[in-house]
Design a protein around this motif. Structure first.
Motif, PDB file in Angstrom:
ATOM      1  N   HIS A 196       5.474   4.323 -18.433  1.00 30.73           N
ATOM      2  CA  HIS A 196       4.723   3.334 -19.214  1.00 30.73           C
ATOM      3  C   HIS A 196       4.165   2.239 -18.323  1.00 30.73           C
ATOM      4  CE1 HIS A 196       5.413   4.921 -23.091  1.00 30.73           C
ATOM      5  NE2 HIS A 196       6.702   4.723 -23.108  1.00 30.73           N
ATOM      6  N   GLY A 197       4.323   2.387 -17.009  1.00 28.63           N
ATOM      7  CA  GLY A 197       3.825   1.360 -16.108  1.00 28.63           C
ATOM      8  C   GLY A 197       4.801   0.224 -15.916  1.00 28.63           C
ATOM      9  N   VAL A 198       6.054   0.414 -16.362  1.00 26.44           N
ATOM     10  CA  VAL A 198       7.072  -0.619 -16.181  1.00 26.44           C
ATOM     11  C   VAL A 198       7.633  -0.505 -14.767  1.00 26.44           C
ATOM     12  CG1 VAL A 198       9.399  -1.313 -16.864  1.00 26.44           C
ATOM     13  CG2 VAL A 198       7.712  -0.710 -18.603  1.00 26.44           C
ATOM     14  N   ARG A 410       0.617   4.583 -10.913  1.00 30.61           N
ATOM     15  CA  ARG A 410      -0.279   5.568 -11.532  1.00 30.61           C
ATOM     16  C   ARG A 410      -0.448   5.282 -13.010  1.00 30.61           C
ATOM     17  NH1 ARG A 410       0.328  11.447  -8.630  1.00 30.61           N
ATOM     18  NH2 ARG A 410       0.947  10.627  -6.616  1.00 30.61           N
ATOM     19  N   ALA A 411       0.675   4.926 -13.661  1.00 29.50           N
ATOM     20  CA  ALA A 411       0.599   4.622 -15.087  1.00 29.50           C
ATOM     21  C   ALA A 411      -0.287   3.404 -15.317  1.00 29.50           C
ATOM     22  CB  ALA A 411       1.998   4.371 -15.641  1.00 29.50           C
ATOM     23  N   MET A 434       5.388   0.086 -29.422  1.00 32.15           N
ATOM     24  CA  MET A 434       3.940   0.164 -29.245  1.00 32.15           C
ATOM     25  C   MET A 434       3.471  -0.837 -28.192  1.00 32.15           C
ATOM     26  SD  MET A 434       2.646   2.551 -31.103  1.00 32.15           S
ATOM     27  CE  MET A 434       0.920   2.188 -31.417  1.00 32.15           C
ATOM     28  N   ARG A 435       4.087  -2.031 -28.196  1.00 26.72           N
ATOM     29  CA  ARG A 435       3.685  -3.042 -27.210  1.00 26.72           C
ATOM     30  C   ARG A 435       4.186  -2.675 -25.823  1.00 26.72           C
ATOM     31  NH1 ARG A 435       0.940  -6.742 -29.470  1.00 26.72           N
ATOM     32  NH2 ARG A 435       1.149  -6.885 -31.726  1.00 26.72           N
ATOM     33  N   LEU A 436       5.352  -2.049 -25.758  1.00 22.94           N
ATOM     34  CA  LEU A 436       5.853  -1.571 -24.467  1.00 22.94           C
ATOM     35  C   LEU A 436       4.883  -0.534 -23.904  1.00 22.94           C
ATOM     36  CD1 LEU A 436       8.181  -1.256 -22.345  1.00 22.94           C
ATOM     37  CD2 LEU A 436       9.033   0.573 -23.774  1.00 22.94           C
ATOM     38  N   ALA A 437       4.447   0.390 -24.782  1.00 21.48           N
ATOM     39  CA  ALA A 437       3.606   1.492 -24.320  1.00 21.48           C
ATOM     40  C   ALA A 437       2.175   1.023 -24.081  1.00 21.48           C
ATOM     41  CB  ALA A 437       3.622   2.620 -25.349  1.00 21.48           C
ATOM     42  N   ALA A 438       1.678   0.141 -24.941  1.00 24.50           N
ATOM     43  CA  ALA A 438       0.245  -0.149 -24.922  1.00 24.50           C
ATOM     44  C   ALA A 438      -0.088  -1.487 -24.292  1.00 24.50           C
ATOM     45  CB  ALA A 438      -0.294  -0.093 -26.350  1.00 24.50           C
ATOM     46  N   GLY A 478       1.658   5.538 -29.061  1.00 22.20           N
ATOM     47  CA  GLY A 478       1.793   4.436 -28.114  1.00 22.20           C
ATOM     48  C   GLY A 478       0.860   4.588 -26.933  1.00 22.20           C
ATOM     49  N   ILE A 479       0.778   5.824 -26.436  1.00 24.38           N
ATOM     50  CA  ILE A 479      -0.032   6.030 -25.243  1.00 24.38           C
ATOM     51  C   ILE A 479      -1.508   6.004 -25.583  1.00 24.38           C
ATOM     52  CG2 ILE A 479      -0.633   7.897 -23.682  1.00 24.38           C
ATOM     53  CD1 ILE A 479       2.560   8.061 -23.478  1.00 24.38           C
ATOM     54  N   VAL A 480      -1.859   6.516 -26.764  1.00 24.06           N
ATOM     55  CA  VAL A 480      -3.261   6.483 -27.183  1.00 24.06           C
ATOM     56  C   VAL A 480      -3.701   5.035 -27.394  1.00 24.06           C
ATOM     57  CG1 VAL A 480      -4.808   7.055 -29.086  1.00 24.06           C
ATOM     58  CG2 VAL A 480      -3.295   8.800 -28.141  1.00 24.06           C
TER      59      VAL A 480
END
Lengths: 574, 289
Positions: A196-198, A410-411, A434-438, A478-480
């Motif tokens: 998720h880019g974390v 990369r994320a 959703m906020r974590l992912a987006a 979430g990713i979309v």
């Protein structure tokens, strides 16, 4: 800063202040004095809740951090540093913070119990150092000065309550922020969090630094509470007891921290009145912690579960009256393919899992990647997202090569993936996930719109209450919602019913046009592949065996042989 | 020369005990997949039972035997909890369980043994094995080192050469699969716990006369033990053996230096910190998919 955080923070502050008012108004001074310790320990327990309860790393030296804070406050008092206790507390917390970072460093990239070992080591070393240097003012009995106007037991209680409320409110915001969600995500799965880019190191270090700071403040409050301190106040045994109580009570919750504080400070009082040896309390805490670990539910979680039964059902329904608006599609460069995989080879020892694979995801399209089990599809996804850094060949996002770029980076650049099994931390709510992912730049309204678009439950639903199939949809949603240039979906329809899979296929087909992202879809459900994809690539034994429009490719004899074992040549010759 | 050698030799017996405890920590980790924070506390139970029996007038030898048996029993208690209630749990949860149990062990132990007041421990091996000028190597340190070496070799041979060792390795890596293969998972696990407890109890009886032998300090010998185990990466018995001895000798040397003397018990922490920082040179991911 959304409404849920504000409401929770307001509720926490109000209930703490009301509880404080009741204590002062109703109880005699002796009890006010005892209950002050409950709240100071509550702060220490909350600090442990961040590291152990939320981030899932065992810390056995929390009282040593508190000891650093207490020592600092004692020293500032000793030299009559200006500013008084409020400033000293801040400095005490800041003094403990670097210790938190140093202790956290060894746990950055190693998982498991290493942190437990290093924290136990720190606690024992701190004991030794403290026994040697002793507390400032310990020999000449110079009491730590309490804030002006709050010198009495009741006054100091009010001071402690205010600090407790301040910290509880800040933590309510933090826990609901993206950082708070990252802590839980790291605890649940480091891979998924990184995808998720974390940043895993930043997340762990921040948990440790904040935790040490808060523990340091708690230590400083202890210095003001007791006036003079001795080394035993912050010994390793105290840290271990705090750990057992935190585990037993669930100190990552405000309620659990208070329950834990009551257990540590009032339970010995109860035992004393019953003429039972006070150290018997520790035995009960140990048993309680083991019990909580075996059921996976702490005291506060039990209370909240039972409390949840009283809350009327139907609370988690989306207000249908409002029409939600989807976030705007993002635009990406159209002249280069979104993702190019060039001659990528992956080896696991002697096994070649992926052999000079070439694959292009053109801009604005949904491309399918199919193949029998073990064909190397998920290996390819791992290579593209950076989990297998030792691949040969080149992977390009737009016109940028991703070789040597970390998973997290990369994320962040915009290669996002879902997993075959859901890895969403069950402690989160749908909206928090959703906020974590987006990311945080979506409005509440846009989050609801994306959830609705994928037929997911509303944002205030706890993840723990939704089934595995829906969680996998949520993974996709979430990713979309992040609208990255490239989305890799790893078997999103597995676990869905036929009707759900058809609907999901329809939605996947619409992703490029609605959100701007290009999609690589890995799937075994051929109906879904036919309906969603414009192009299909077939892998078998790590090699590309066919490529083209779905209708043509799926009819090719070589594909049918790989998939169904139907050998047309044999049939023809027979 | 002797001014350095004397304290270094004084650290040998402590080092031998650390090595024994470290080898036991790896033994339990590799065979039943638990990092056991009560490792030293169960041994302390055995050592204090031995002292109690001696104080009641029992001769030394049977008291030592009964003490070792008590250490095995205490370890079995921890073993029962981890194998019966936590057989399916991950390593972190099991470690948390033993850390919580350590609190109970220390509280109970301090209560039953009369708090922080050190007990007088009988020297179960008296006298010096070697004495040159003012450098002396005691029998106890030779016994500790000897036991550590024997244990290391025995553990290595057992794990790599015997069928039971192989079964136990299977057990720790995939308990469910091992059970499906017909391995008597629970029985084997409990035997491992008992052996580790018995050995630790004996090691603590050797080292106790040299320490401030109250229950808490003996239980906290788990810190240098885990430091030694980390030097062996929780895998190599041999590295843990040398690691444990090295920590003991460094502590001994530090005790000879004015100014460092009071801080020598912080050495295991520094070792842990350095070993962990060194071992995370490359990133690792949790289990895939």
């Amino acid at each position: 800063m959304n409404r849920a955080s504000l409401r929770a923070a307001f509720f926490a502050a109000l209930s703490i202040l009301v509880a404080g008012g009741l204590v002062v108004g109703l109880l005699p001074n002796y009890w006010v004095y005892l209950i002050t310790a409950v709240f100071i320990l509550g702060i220490a327990l909350q600090s442990l809740g961040i590291v152990t309860g939320r981030t899932g790393m065992i810390s056995l030296c929390q009282m040593s951090f508190a000891g650093v804070g207490a020592w600092t406050v004692g020293y500032l008092n000793f030299i009559d540093f200006p500013g008084g206790l409020p400033l000293w507390l801040l400095l005490g917390g800041l003094a403990a913070l670097p210790f938190g970072i140093i202790i956290g460093l060894p746990a950055l990239r190693l998982r498991g119990i290493n942190l437990a070992i290093v924290t136990l080591g720190f606690a024992s070393a701190f004991d030794v150092v403290l026994a040697t240097i002793t507390y400032p003012g310990q020999t000449n009995f110079k009491m730590v000065a309490r804030p002006a106007g709050m010198e009495g037991d009741v006054g100091y209680f009010m001071f402690v309550i205010m600090i407790y409320a301040l910290i509880a409110v800040v933590l309510e915001f933090l826990n609901r922020s993206r950082l708070g969600a990252s802590w839980l995500a790291v605890r649940h799965s480091e891979r998924a969090a990184a995808a998720h880019g974390v940043s895993i190191p930043t997340t762990k270090l921040s948990a440790f630094a904040i935790s040490a700071f808060i523990a340091g403040v708690a230590g400083g409050l202890f210095a003001g509470y007791l006036g003079t301190l001795v080394a035993e106040n912050f010994s390793m045994m105290q840290s271990l007891t705090l750990f057992a109580v935190a585990t037993m009570a669930g100190s990552q919750f405000t309620l659990g921290a208070i329950i834990g504080g009551v257990l540590v400070s009032l339970f010995p009082e109860l035992l004393r009145r019953l003429n039972v040896p006070q150290d018997f309390g520790s035995v009960i805490f140990a048993a309680g912690a083991v019990q909580a670990l075996s059921t996976g539910e702490s005291i506060s979680e039990t209370f909240m579960r039972l409390g949840g039964k009283i809350v009327p059902k139907g609370l988690f329904k989306r207000a249908k009256a409002k029409t939600h608006k989807l976030p705007a599609a993002k635009t990406f460069a159209k002249d280069v393919p979104a993702l190019q995989v060039q001659d990528v080879t992956v080896r696991y020892g002697n096994v070649v899992a992926s052999n000079k694979v070439n694959l292009t995801v053109p801009h604005g399209k949904v491309v399918g990647l199919i193949g029998p089990n073990g064909a190397g599809k998920s290996t390819l996804v791992d290579a593209i997202t950076g989990f297998l850094p030792d691949y040969e060949g080149d992977i390009r996002l737009g016109d940028k090569s991703l070789n040597g770029v970390s998973v997290t980076e990369r994320a962040r650049l915009g290669v996002r993936r879902t997993w075959q099994t859901t890895r969403i931390a069950p402690e989160l709510q749908v909206g928090e996930y959703m906020r974590l992912a987006a990311g945080s730049d979506l409005s509440d309204d846009e989050v609801e719109a994306v959830l609705d678009w994928f037929n997911c439950p509303p944002a205030n639903t706890p993840i723990a209450s939704i089934d595995a199939g829906t969680r996998r949809l949520l993974d996709v949603a979430g990713i979309v919602a992040a609208r990255p240039p490239v989305i890799l979906l790893d078997e999103p329809a597995a676990g869905q019913s036929y009707a759900e899979a058809v609907r999901l296929g329809e939605r996947i087909r619409q992703i490029p046009e609605t959100f701007g992202s290009s999609v690589l879809l890995i799937e075994h459900d051929m109906d879904l592949v036919r309906s969603a994809c414009e192009e299909v690539t077939v892998l078998d034994f790590g090699t590309v065996i066919a490529h083209g429009a779905p209708a043509n490719v799926l009819e090719t004899p070589i594909v049918q042989k790989a998939y169904l074992g139907v050998d047309h040549e044999l049939e023809a010759s027979a | 020369m002797n001014s350095l050698l004397t304290p270094a030799m004084a650290g040998l017996s402590a080092g031998g005990a650390y090595a024994i405890l470290g080898v036991c920590a790896i033994f339990t980790y590799r065979l039943v997949a638990v990092v056991n924070f009560t490792g030293a506390a169960v041994g302390a139970c055995g050592a204090f039972i031995m002292v109690a029996l001696v104080e009641m007038g029992m001769p030394l030898f049977p008291a030592v035997v009964l003490g070792i048996a008590a250490g095995a029993l205490a370890a079995l208690f921890v073993g029962f909890i981890t194998t019966i209630w936590f057989s399916g749990a991950n390593g972190s949860v099991k470690a948390a369980v033993t850390a919580a149990l350590l609190v109970g062990f220390i509280a109970l132990g301090l209560r039953l043994t009369g708090g922080q007041h050190p007990k007088r421990f009988p020297d179960i091996l008296q006298g010096a094995w070697l004495r040159l000028a003012d450098v002396q190597i005691t029998n106890a340190s030779i016994a500790a080192i000897g036991l550590a070496i024997v244990l290391t070799i025995a553990a290595e041979q057992f794990l790599n050469r015997t069928r039971t060792g192989l079964e136990l390795r299977a057990l720790s890596e995939r308990p469910m699969a091992a059970e499906l293969l017909g391995i008597r998972v629970r029985l084997l696990a409990l035997i491992v716990w008992a052996i580790a407890g018995a050995v630790t109890a004996f090691a603590l009886m050797l080292i106790a006369p040299l320490r401030s032998p109250d229950f808490a300090s003996l239980s906290l010998l788990i810190v240098p033990a885990l430091a030694a185990a980390l030097i062996g990466a929780f895998k190599s018995f041999r590295a843990a053996l040398f690691g444990g001895l090295a920590i003991g000798i460094i502590e001994g040397l530090a005790s000879g230096l004015v100014g460092l003397n009071q801080y020598r018990a912080a050495i295991p922490f520094i070792v842990i910190l350095l070993v962990l920082l060194w071992s995370q040179r490359e990133a690792r991911w949790d289990e895939s998919r």
